[in-house]
Design an enzyme around this catalytic site. Sequence first.
Site, PDB file in Angstrom:
ATOM      1  N   GLY A 154     -27.257 -16.400  19.214  1.00  0.00           N
ATOM      2  CA  GLY A 154     -27.966 -16.236  20.390  1.00  0.00           C
ATOM      3  C   GLY A 154     -28.993 -17.152  20.581  1.00  0.00           C
ATOM      4  O   GLY A 154     -28.861 -18.478  20.575  1.00  0.00           O
ATOM      5  N   ILE A 156     -31.966 -17.344  19.747  1.00  0.00           N
ATOM      6  CA  ILE A 156     -32.826 -18.097  18.692  1.00  0.00           C
ATOM      7  C   ILE A 156     -32.259 -19.042  17.888  1.00  0.00           C
ATOM      8  O   ILE A 156     -32.273 -20.034  17.418  1.00  0.00           O
ATOM      9  CB  ILE A 156     -33.581 -16.984  17.753  1.00  0.00           C
ATOM     10  CG1 ILE A 156     -34.455 -16.104  18.417  1.00  0.00           C
ATOM     11  CG2 ILE A 156     -34.176 -17.581  16.487  1.00  0.00           C
ATOM     12  CD1 ILE A 156     -35.030 -14.950  17.694  1.00  0.00           C
ATOM     13  N   ARG A 177     -19.906 -12.345  16.960  1.00  0.00           N
ATOM     14  CA  ARG A 177     -19.011 -11.287  17.266  1.00  0.00           C
ATOM     15  C   ARG A 177     -18.049 -11.952  18.264  1.00  0.00           C
ATOM     16  O   ARG A 177     -16.884 -11.581  18.463  1.00  0.00           O
ATOM     17  CB  ARG A 177     -19.641  -9.847  17.640  1.00  0.00           C
ATOM     18  CG  ARG A 177     -19.599  -9.124  16.613  1.00  0.00           C
ATOM     19  CD  ARG A 177     -20.280  -7.832  16.910  1.00  0.00           C
ATOM     20  NE  ARG A 177     -21.449  -8.034  17.688  1.00  0.00           N
ATOM     21  CZ  ARG A 177     -22.386  -7.082  18.106  1.00  0.00           C
ATOM     22  NH1 ARG A 177     -22.093  -5.966  17.874  1.00  0.00           N
ATOM     23  NH2 ARG A 177     -23.330  -7.478  18.581  1.00  0.00           N
ATOM     24  N   THR A 235     -34.450 -15.944   8.889  1.00  0.00           N
ATOM     25  CA  THR A 235     -35.700 -15.485   9.899  1.00  0.00           C
ATOM     26  C   THR A 235     -35.591 -14.434  10.805  1.00  0.00           C
ATOM     27  O   THR A 235     -36.251 -13.994  11.647  1.00  0.00           O
ATOM     28  CB  THR A 235     -36.215 -16.838  10.887  1.00  0.00           C
ATOM     29  OG1 THR A 235     -35.077 -16.943  11.290  1.00  0.00           O
ATOM     30  CG2 THR A 235     -36.687 -17.864  10.077  1.00  0.00           C
ATOM     31  N   ARG A 237     -33.818 -10.777   9.858  1.00  0.00           N
ATOM     32  CA  ARG A 237     -34.353  -9.456   9.113  1.00  0.00           C
ATOM     33  C   ARG A 237     -34.011  -9.342   7.664  1.00  0.00           C
ATOM     34  O   ARG A 237     -33.012  -9.804   7.546  1.00  0.00           O
ATOM     35  CB  ARG A 237     -33.855  -8.277   9.857  1.00  0.00           C
ATOM     36  CG  ARG A 237     -34.318  -7.696  11.250  1.00  0.00           C
ATOM     37  CD  ARG A 237     -35.770  -7.265  11.226  1.00  0.00           C
ATOM     38  NE  ARG A 237     -36.364  -6.843  12.555  1.00  0.00           N
ATOM     39  CZ  ARG A 237     -36.996  -7.650  13.138  1.00  0.00           C
ATOM     40  NH1 ARG A 237     -37.118  -8.866  12.905  1.00  0.00           N
ATOM     41  NH2 ARG A 237     -37.416  -7.428  14.253  1.00  0.00           N
ATOM     42  N   GLU A 266     -41.148  -5.405   3.226  1.00  0.00           N
ATOM     43  CA  GLU A 266     -42.158  -6.290   4.017  1.00  0.00           C
ATOM     44  C   GLU A 266     -43.389  -5.355   3.598  1.00  0.00           C
ATOM     45  O   GLU A 266     -43.250  -4.196   4.170  1.00  0.00           O
ATOM     46  CB  GLU A 266     -41.935  -6.741   5.191  1.00  0.00           C
ATOM     47  CG  GLU A 266     -40.919  -7.901   5.390  1.00  0.00           C
ATOM     48  CD  GLU A 266     -40.670  -8.183   6.855  1.00  0.00           C
ATOM     49  OE1 GLU A 266     -41.673  -7.818   7.597  1.00  0.00           O
ATOM     50  OE2 GLU A 266     -39.758  -9.086   6.990  1.00  0.00           O
ATOM     51  N   HIS A 285     -43.372 -13.355   7.626  1.00  0.00           N
ATOM     52  CA  HIS A 285     -42.839 -12.826   8.931  1.00  0.00           C
ATOM     53  C   HIS A 285     -43.896 -13.291   9.984  1.00  0.00           C
ATOM     54  O   HIS A 285     -44.436 -12.844  10.738  1.00  0.00           O
ATOM     55  CB  HIS A 285     -42.903 -11.345   8.831  1.00  0.00           C
ATOM     56  CG  HIS A 285     -41.840 -10.717  10.032  1.00  0.00           C
ATOM     57  ND1 HIS A 285     -41.116  -9.870   9.963  1.00  0.00           N
ATOM     58  CD2 HIS A 285     -41.604 -11.271  11.362  1.00  0.00           C
ATOM     59  CE1 HIS A 285     -40.522  -9.376  11.138  1.00  0.00           C
ATOM     60  NE2 HIS A 285     -40.883 -10.372  11.783  1.00  0.00           N
ATOM     61  N   ILE A 286     -43.932 -14.823  10.074  1.00  0.00           N
ATOM     62  CA  ILE A 286     -44.621 -15.234  11.058  1.00  0.00           C
ATOM     63  C   ILE A 286     -44.027 -15.904  12.356  1.00  0.00           C
ATOM     64  O   ILE A 286     -44.283 -16.827  13.108  1.00  0.00           O
ATOM     65  CB  ILE A 286     -45.511 -16.546  10.447  1.00  0.00           C
ATOM     66  CG1 ILE A 286     -44.897 -17.479   9.906  1.00  0.00           C
ATOM     67  CG2 ILE A 286     -46.484 -15.889   9.339  1.00  0.00           C
ATOM     68  CD1 ILE A 286     -45.370 -18.923   9.757  1.00  0.00           C
ATOM     69  N   GLY A 287     -42.714 -15.670  12.396  1.00  0.00           N
ATOM     70  CA  GLY A 287     -41.674 -16.125  13.076  1.00  0.00           C
ATOM     71  C   GLY A 287     -42.198 -16.421  14.789  1.00  0.00           C
ATOM     72  O   GLY A 287     -42.195 -17.324  15.367  1.00  0.00           O
TER      73      GLY A 287
HETATM   74  C1  8YV Z   1     -42.328  -9.391  15.990  1.00  0.00           C
HETATM   75  C2  8YV Z   1     -39.994  -9.877  15.230  1.00  0.00           C
HETATM   76  O1  8YV Z   1     -43.383 -10.305  16.507  1.00  0.00           O
HETATM   77  O2  8YV Z   1     -39.730 -10.134  17.662  1.00  0.00           O
HETATM   78  C3  8YV Z   1     -39.403  -9.732  16.459  1.00  0.00           C
HETATM   79  O3  8YV Z   1     -38.225  -9.067  16.422  1.00  0.00           O
HETATM   80  O4  8YV Z   1     -39.624  -9.948  14.306  1.00  0.00           O
HETATM   81  C4  8YV Z   1     -41.402 -10.426  15.307  1.00  0.00           C
HETATM   82  O5  8YV Z   1     -41.461 -11.699  15.535  1.00  0.00           O
HETATM   83  C5  8YV Z   1     -42.878  -8.705  14.692  1.00  0.00           C
HETATM   84  O6  8YV Z   1     -42.188  -7.693  14.406  1.00  0.00           O
HETATM   85  C6  8YV Z   1     -44.103  -8.168  15.188  1.00  0.00           C
HETATM   86  O7  8YV Z   1     -44.250  -6.671  16.211  1.00  0.00           O
END
Ligand code: 8YV
Length: 319
Positions: A154, A156, A177, A235, A237, A266, A285-287
């Site tokens: 998608g 990302i 899919r 990155t 889940r 987490e 989880h710093i994405g």
């Molecule tokens: C969120 C994320 O910022 O957007 C998402 O789905 O996983 C993160 O980057 C995080 O869950 C904080 O709310």
Amino acid sequence: MKVFISGNIAPVGLKQLEENNITITQWKENRQITAEELIEACKDQDALVSVGPNKLNAGFLNACKHLKVIALHSVGFDQVDLDTAKKLNIPIGNTPGVLSGATADTAFLLMLAVSRKAFFSHKKIIQGEWKNYEPSPELGIEVKGKTLGIFGLGKIGLEMARKCAAAYQMKVIYHNRSRNEDAEKEIDAEYVSFETLLSQSDVLSIHTALTPETQDKFTIDIFKQMKPNSIFINTARGGIHNEKDLIRALEEKIIWGAGLDVTNPEPMDKDNPLLAMENVAVLPHIGSATEETRAAMAKIIVQNVVAGLKGEQLPFEVK
Ligand code: 8YV
């Protein structure tokens, strides 16, 4: 109108909510709000901005059916019982698009960190083990010209694929899919079966949503179908990979390395064996955690809250 915010959002979001005459109550404690506390906090509110992993399940939604809108501080919405929200007519907003670049940067960073054993090498300095120049310490591997497999191409996934193709001329294969023909045209990505994705990827990067179909998808049987010199990156889940099986796959050298920005659960326990492994890099989880991205997310949240409070269609609604 009143909004409860269950964590921190960028200051621009708070400012814009105030400019719209919305009264803010915010969770300020340095711990995640509990389910009971969240219900209590939302009692007299018109809207919720949900920050972090609060489970917005049937129990919560039924207790808070008075909410006019819930704006998620995330693009992911696996924490929400959408069917119940729909039945109760509570619109759910998310923040798509704006965090694609930052999240793909994190995947790219993890790919390089793993391939060059960066986190492990850094730890050796801290532990006082950098005594002299060793021409062949634990050697890394290079990604140039290798095959990048994307599971879930998608927004990302496409950003990650673009970076890898541009920086390292990586060949991009993907499994979804449904086919992403725009990506096929733009970066010559090749649609392959899940089995081919596993058997051909040198770097396999996960960018799919967590759904019943992807939950626990990467088990030992799946890792066994990957190349022994491959790198697994997640990155998306933590629930998409089975952590025990990932540990086993790395210990038994079924795969070469792993980079994770998401874990299950987490936060990850500080004694988790993954943290001591040479070919592993883990981030908390710093994405989406950049100034620019968090500001853009906050602005979308405001748009969703304002529209929801007016009873209008949310500009970024999860359907
Ligand atoms: C969120 C994320 O910022 O957007 C998402 O789905 O996983 C993160 O980057 C995080 O869950 C904080 O709310």
